[in-house]
Design an enzyme around this catalytic site. Structure first.
Site, PDB file in Angstrom:
ATOM      1  N   THR A  81      17.695 149.060  73.067  1.00 58.55           N
ATOM      2  CA  THR A  81      17.778 148.091  71.981  1.00 58.55           C
ATOM      3  C   THR A  81      18.975 148.428  71.103  1.00 58.55           C
ATOM      4  O   THR A  81      19.314 149.599  70.935  1.00 58.55           O
ATOM      5  CB  THR A  81      16.501 148.068  71.111  1.00 58.55           C
ATOM      6  OG1 THR A  81      16.739 147.224  69.969  1.00 58.55           O
ATOM      7  CG2 THR A  81      16.118 149.450  70.604  1.00 58.55           C
TER       8      THR A  81
ATOM      9  N   VAL B 124      22.376 138.775  76.619  1.00 56.52           N
ATOM     10  CA  VAL B 124      21.079 138.852  77.300  1.00 56.52           C
ATOM     11  C   VAL B 124      21.245 139.302  78.751  1.00 56.52           C
ATOM     12  O   VAL B 124      20.500 140.170  79.232  1.00 56.52           O
ATOM     13  CB  VAL B 124      20.353 137.481  77.232  1.00 56.52           C
ATOM     14  CG1 VAL B 124      19.119 137.470  78.133  1.00 56.52           C
ATOM     15  CG2 VAL B 124      19.947 137.167  75.797  1.00 56.52           C
TER      16      VAL B 124
ATOM     17  N   SER C 181      28.721 132.605  72.771  1.00 58.85           N
ATOM     18  CA  SER C 181      27.732 133.192  73.681  1.00 58.85           C
ATOM     19  C   SER C 181      26.819 132.109  74.254  1.00 58.85           C
ATOM     20  O   SER C 181      26.654 131.031  73.675  1.00 58.85           O
ATOM     21  CB  SER C 181      26.887 134.240  72.952  1.00 58.85           C
ATOM     22  OG  SER C 181      25.950 133.614  72.095  1.00 58.85           O
TER      23      SER C 181
ATOM     24  N   ARG D  79      29.293 130.116  67.800  1.00 66.80           N
ATOM     25  CA  ARG D  79      29.755 131.249  68.614  1.00 66.80           C
ATOM     26  C   ARG D  79      29.788 130.824  70.083  1.00 66.80           C
ATOM     27  O   ARG D  79      29.149 129.849  70.471  1.00 66.80           O
ATOM     28  CB  ARG D  79      28.836 132.451  68.435  1.00 66.80           C
ATOM     29  CG  ARG D  79      28.943 133.103  67.071  1.00 66.80           C
ATOM     30  CD  ARG D  79      27.862 134.156  66.883  1.00 66.80           C
ATOM     31  NE  ARG D  79      27.902 135.175  67.916  1.00 66.80           N
ATOM     32  CZ  ARG D  79      26.877 135.955  68.252  1.00 66.80           C
ATOM     33  NH1 ARG D  79      25.715 135.830  67.637  1.00 66.80           N
ATOM     34  NH2 ARG D  79      27.004 136.863  69.201  1.00 66.80           N
TER      35      ARG D  79
ATOM     36  N   GLY E 261      25.542 144.069  73.942  1.00 68.60           N
ATOM     37  CA  GLY E 261      25.773 143.114  75.021  1.00 68.60           C
ATOM     38  C   GLY E 261      24.887 141.893  74.921  1.00 68.60           C
ATOM     39  O   GLY E 261      23.931 141.855  74.154  1.00 68.60           O
TER      40      GLY E 261
ATOM     41  N   SER F 223      18.960 147.634  67.951  1.00 67.81           N
ATOM     42  CA  SER F 223      18.438 147.451  66.603  1.00 67.81           C
ATOM     43  C   SER F 223      17.736 148.685  66.056  1.00 67.81           C
ATOM     44  O   SER F 223      16.708 149.108  66.598  1.00 67.81           O
ATOM     45  CB  SER F 223      17.440 146.279  66.625  1.00 67.81           C
ATOM     46  OG  SER F 223      16.569 146.312  65.533  1.00 67.81           O
TER      47      SER F 223
ATOM     48  N   CYS G 260      21.887 143.678  57.545  1.00 70.28           N
ATOM     49  CA  CYS G 260      21.010 143.189  58.617  1.00 70.28           C
ATOM     50  C   CYS G 260      20.926 144.173  59.786  1.00 70.28           C
ATOM     51  O   CYS G 260      20.194 143.941  60.739  1.00 70.28           O
ATOM     52  CB  CYS G 260      21.448 141.805  59.099  1.00 70.28           C
ATOM     53  SG  CYS G 260      23.040 141.782  59.923  1.00 70.28           S
TER      54      CYS G 260
ATOM     55  N   ASP H 220      21.370 136.718  61.200  1.00 67.24           N
ATOM     56  CA  ASP H 220      22.737 137.251  61.121  1.00 67.24           C
ATOM     57  C   ASP H 220      23.399 136.970  59.775  1.00 67.24           C
ATOM     58  O   ASP H 220      24.459 137.523  59.471  1.00 67.24           O
ATOM     59  CB  ASP H 220      23.628 136.638  62.216  1.00 67.24           C
ATOM     60  CG  ASP H 220      23.213 137.060  63.625  1.00 67.24           C
ATOM     61  OD1 ASP H 220      22.586 138.131  63.755  1.00 67.24           O
ATOM     62  OD2 ASP H 220      23.515 136.311  64.573  1.00 67.24           O
TER      63      ASP H 220
ATOM     64  N   THR I 103      23.601 141.107  80.110  1.00 71.18           N
ATOM     65  CA  THR I 103      23.965 142.529  80.146  1.00 71.18           C
ATOM     66  C   THR I 103      22.739 143.400  79.899  1.00 71.18           C
ATOM     67  O   THR I 103      22.498 144.383  80.608  1.00 71.18           O
ATOM     68  CB  THR I 103      25.034 142.830  79.071  1.00 71.18           C
ATOM     69  OG1 THR I 103      26.162 141.997  79.301  1.00 71.18           O
ATOM     70  CG2 THR I 103      25.457 144.295  79.107  1.00 71.18           C
ATOM     71  N   ARG I 104      21.950 143.040  78.888  1.00 66.05           N
ATOM     72  CA  ARG I 104      20.803 143.872  78.505  1.00 66.05           C
ATOM     73  C   ARG I 104      19.730 143.892  79.591  1.00 66.05           C
ATOM     74  O   ARG I 104      19.222 144.959  79.949  1.00 66.05           O
ATOM     75  CB  ARG I 104      20.233 143.372  77.163  1.00 66.05           C
ATOM     76  CG  ARG I 104      21.207 143.616  76.020  1.00 66.05           C
ATOM     77  CD  ARG I 104      20.713 143.050  74.704  1.00 66.05           C
ATOM     78  NE  ARG I 104      21.755 143.206  73.691  1.00 66.05           N
ATOM     79  CZ  ARG I 104      21.551 143.634  72.460  1.00 66.05           C
ATOM     80  NH1 ARG I 104      20.351 143.969  72.053  1.00 66.05           N
ATOM     81  NH2 ARG I 104      22.545 143.754  71.611  1.00 66.05           N
TER      82      ARG I 104
END
Length: 319
Positions: free
Chosen positions: A125, A154, A13, A11, A152, A127, A244, A82, A156-157
């Site tokens: 979160t 890391v 990211s 990916r 988002g 999740s 997940c 994932d 962004t969060r």
């Protein structure tokens, strides 16, 4: 094997590139071949919907697996949590390297610990699993918190906290470790407070099932203890028939007597996202020696959890 560069699908990211870069270096060492990163955009990277809405399962994985099947890359690196729990026959899970720290962590304003957050604190979160356990902990410890769904990367969060929009966010320790930002953590959440996602902190290295030479080379990166632990955790998830993005936490600990690993303890939890109803159980037994034994470990605990009403707590069911 030739000396031609191996193509590693990843990916795009920052976190995915960091962990894939670490795997690329290790694969170069064991094969003597250069490894080039091939960046692939997945549906989970482009969708702005919350993971629970888009099903969660496989959204970060399918495009990488398609690239493997199509011969565009030789192997791929995933965050193990994932991966869907069913392994496609045409792909081999060639290696599960040594696991990083599986814990969840808090990044809060003013360097606050979770238990010291002010009344009404807004905690971000994406999740449902984290929401369920944070809210359950708050209920039993007299804390007043509000869990806020976010998406988002890391940056962004953590930005939501820096900008004052949220009081704290909860992230995985492993990801912050891999991108060199663990010093921003204000609190490490004990696994007694929040059980991680099945497979959290572990990586999965996949390649074509018919590429025997590459499977043999990648197998040198495999950690057998990590593999049996995550196999048990993922077997529990599969037996609960949960995707997940369902509020399921699981962790298999290897219990040592001195230097010798003697037993494995598997803990599982499932709960409603408001934390009002939780089913949490554990089991301990000899360390599994084979995949089937590790899978049975997870299945058996899931059966007990289902008998205590776990099925009704999961909301999103895998199809």
């Amino acid at each position: 094997m030739s000396d031609k560069a191996l193509r590693l699908g990843t990916r795009r990211s920052k976190l995915a590139m960091a962990q894939s870069g670490q795997v690329a270096d290790a694969v170069s060492q064991v094969t003597g071949r250069p490894v080039e990163l091939v960046e692939i955009t997945t549906y989970g990277d482009t969708s702005r919907e919350h993971l629970a809405q888009i099903g969660g399962t496989g959204v970060f994985v399918t495009a990488l697996r398609d690239a493997l099947a199509g011969g565009e890359v030789d192997f791929a690196v995933h965050s193990l949590k994932d991966l869907p729990t069913t392994q496609p026959e045409e792909l081999a899970l060639a290696a599960v390297p040594v696991r990083e720290d599986p814990r969840d962590v808090v990044v809060a304003r003013d360097a606050l610990k979770f238990a010291d957050l002010p009344r009404g604190a807004r905690i971000g979160t994406g999740s449902p699993r984290r929401m369920a356990q944070l809210n359950a902990y708050a209920r039993t410890h007299g804390l007043d918190i509000e869990t806020v769904p976010i998406r988002g990367n890391v940056d962004t969060r953590i930005g939501f906290v820096r900008d004052g929009e949220l009081d704290a966010v909860v992230l995985a320790a492993a990801g912050l470790n891999r991108i060199g930002r663990i010093d921003e953590v204000t609190d490490f959440l004990s696994v007694d407070t929040v059980l991680p996602a099945p497979g959290q902190g572990a990586l999965a290295i996949e390649c074509a099932a018919d590429n025997a030479d590459l499977i043999a080379a990648l197998a040198e990166l495999d950690d057998p203890f990590t593999r049996v632990a995550v196999t048990a955790e993922r077997s529990l998830l599969a037996a609960l028939e949960a995707g997940c993005s369902a509020p399921v936490g699981a962790l298999a600990d290897l219990l040592a007597d001195g230097q010798i690993v003697k037993e494995m303890r598997l803990r599982g939890v499932v709960g409603t996202t408001d934390g009002a109803t939780m089913v949490q159980l554990s089991t301990t037994g000899p360390v599994p020696r084979a995949h089937d034994q590790a899978a049975a470990f997870g299945r058996d605990l899931a059966t007990e959890m289902l008998a205590q009403g776990a099925a009704g707590l999961m909301g999103e069911r895998a199809h």
